[in-house]
Design a protein around this motif. Sequence first.
Motif, PDB file in Angstrom:
ATOM      1  N   SER A 171      45.193  48.819  84.676  1.00 39.94           N
ATOM      2  CA  SER A 171      46.576  48.830  84.187  1.00 39.94           C
ATOM      3  C   SER A 171      47.370  47.716  84.872  1.00 39.94           C
ATOM      4  O   SER A 171      47.206  47.486  86.076  1.00 39.94           O
ATOM      5  N   LEU A 195      46.946  57.574  82.717  1.00 41.68           N
ATOM      6  CA  LEU A 195      47.345  58.047  84.042  1.00 41.68           C
ATOM      7  C   LEU A 195      46.173  58.711  84.752  1.00 41.68           C
ATOM      8  O   LEU A 195      45.936  58.463  85.942  1.00 41.68           O
ATOM      9  N   LEU A 216      48.946  50.684  94.353  1.00 45.00           N
ATOM     10  CA  LEU A 216      48.495  51.509  93.234  1.00 45.00           C
ATOM     11  C   LEU A 216      47.855  50.652  92.148  1.00 45.00           C
ATOM     12  O   LEU A 216      46.815  51.001  91.593  1.00 45.00           O
ATOM     13  N   PHE A 217      48.455  49.509  91.853  1.00 39.21           N
ATOM     14  CA  PHE A 217      47.965  48.649  90.781  1.00 39.21           C
ATOM     15  C   PHE A 217      46.900  47.651  91.243  1.00 39.21           C
ATOM     16  O   PHE A 217      46.136  47.147  90.416  1.00 39.21           O
ATOM     17  N   GLU A 259      53.674  51.017  95.143  1.00 37.75           N
ATOM     18  CA  GLU A 259      53.406  50.561  93.781  1.00 37.75           C
ATOM     19  C   GLU A 259      52.414  49.410  93.754  1.00 37.75           C
ATOM     20  O   GLU A 259      51.518  49.366  92.904  1.00 37.75           O
ATOM     21  N   PRO A 300      51.158  46.255  85.908  1.00 38.92           N
ATOM     22  CA  PRO A 300      52.522  46.784  86.079  1.00 38.92           C
ATOM     23  C   PRO A 300      53.505  46.306  85.023  1.00 38.92           C
ATOM     24  O   PRO A 300      54.399  47.057  84.637  1.00 38.92           O
ATOM     25  N   VAL A 336      52.858  48.339  81.818  1.00 38.79           N
ATOM     26  CA  VAL A 336      53.343  49.708  82.011  1.00 38.79           C
ATOM     27  C   VAL A 336      54.867  49.745  81.971  1.00 38.79           C
ATOM     28  O   VAL A 336      55.459  50.706  81.484  1.00 38.79           O
ATOM     29  N   SER A 337      55.511  48.683  82.430  1.00 42.70           N
ATOM     30  CA  SER A 337      56.972  48.622  82.413  1.00 42.70           C
ATOM     31  C   SER A 337      57.524  48.706  81.000  1.00 42.70           C
ATOM     32  O   SER A 337      58.627  49.228  80.780  1.00 42.70           O
ATOM     33  N   GLN A 354      61.055  57.374  89.907  1.00 45.58           N
ATOM     34  CA  GLN A 354      60.603  56.210  89.160  1.00 45.58           C
ATOM     35  C   GLN A 354      61.560  55.042  89.386  1.00 45.58           C
ATOM     36  O   GLN A 354      62.777  55.200  89.378  1.00 45.58           O
ATOM     37  N   VAL A 365      53.813  56.240  86.983  1.00 43.40           N
ATOM     38  CA  VAL A 365      53.611  55.584  88.282  1.00 43.40           C
ATOM     39  C   VAL A 365      54.161  56.457  89.400  1.00 43.40           C
ATOM     40  O   VAL A 365      53.491  56.710  90.415  1.00 43.40           O
ATOM     41  N   TYR A 425      58.338  54.047  84.283  1.00 38.79           N
ATOM     42  CA  TYR A 425      57.455  54.270  85.426  1.00 38.79           C
ATOM     43  C   TYR A 425      57.328  55.736  85.818  1.00 38.79           C
ATOM     44  O   TYR A 425      56.991  56.042  86.964  1.00 38.79           O
TER      45      TYR A 425
END
Length: 239
Positions: A105, A120, A97-98, A94, A107, A110-111, A70, A78, A75
Amino acid sequence: MIAGLSVFTAAAIALGSGIVWNRYLREPQQHLEPMPAHLVVLDTPAGRALLAGSDAVADFDELRAHFVPQSRRAYCGVASALTTLNAGGARLDEAALFSHPNVDSHPLKVSFTGMSLRQLGTLMRAHGARVDIVHASDANLDDFRRVVRQNLAREGDFLILNYERELLGQPPMGHISPVAAYHADSDRLLVLDVAAHRYPPTWVPLEGMWNAMRAPLNAGTTRTRGFLAVHDNAPNHSE
């Protein structure tokens, strides 16, 4: 007075921004935690012996080859998603992914808040994964052991756990990580801990992990943590 207040406000904002950056957005610094005696680190004689004696290791090599630690404090979801999706043949970072159009979602959110088990699973489904989302409150220990045996022995299937660290003897915190192997004789799981700055890959007693997944998400709910079973060629099940 106004000018002084502006300077003070600017200084407070700068200080707050620095705290936020260091806590939530900065890459975690290496700081390995002491390991409880009942957990077995993979990179030890005992840990390597457990791996050599395991038969449910179908995707161990792929998971290790595509392992992603992570990069931010929250994360873990993630990193677990990237590790398993890429081990299954995707080629994601990353940003990718987003940025998928079916992913809702963000980033930055999520942070600060991390991801729930359901969030998830939804993110991974957006990338084409077939995922069972299972809360421990909706299953039992025997169900979980059966899923572990079948999933980890089948190439292309993956298992991601959401658990409370405190119930494993680690500092309190909810966490998410994938599993890479199962040793039946000792009834232990090999957790590829994505918080690699704090914990190495570790063998955990299956029943202890089950209890850690049964931890309620918060004091106001009976809904617990749980696991994602990611399938290669199985139908996509509802929650």
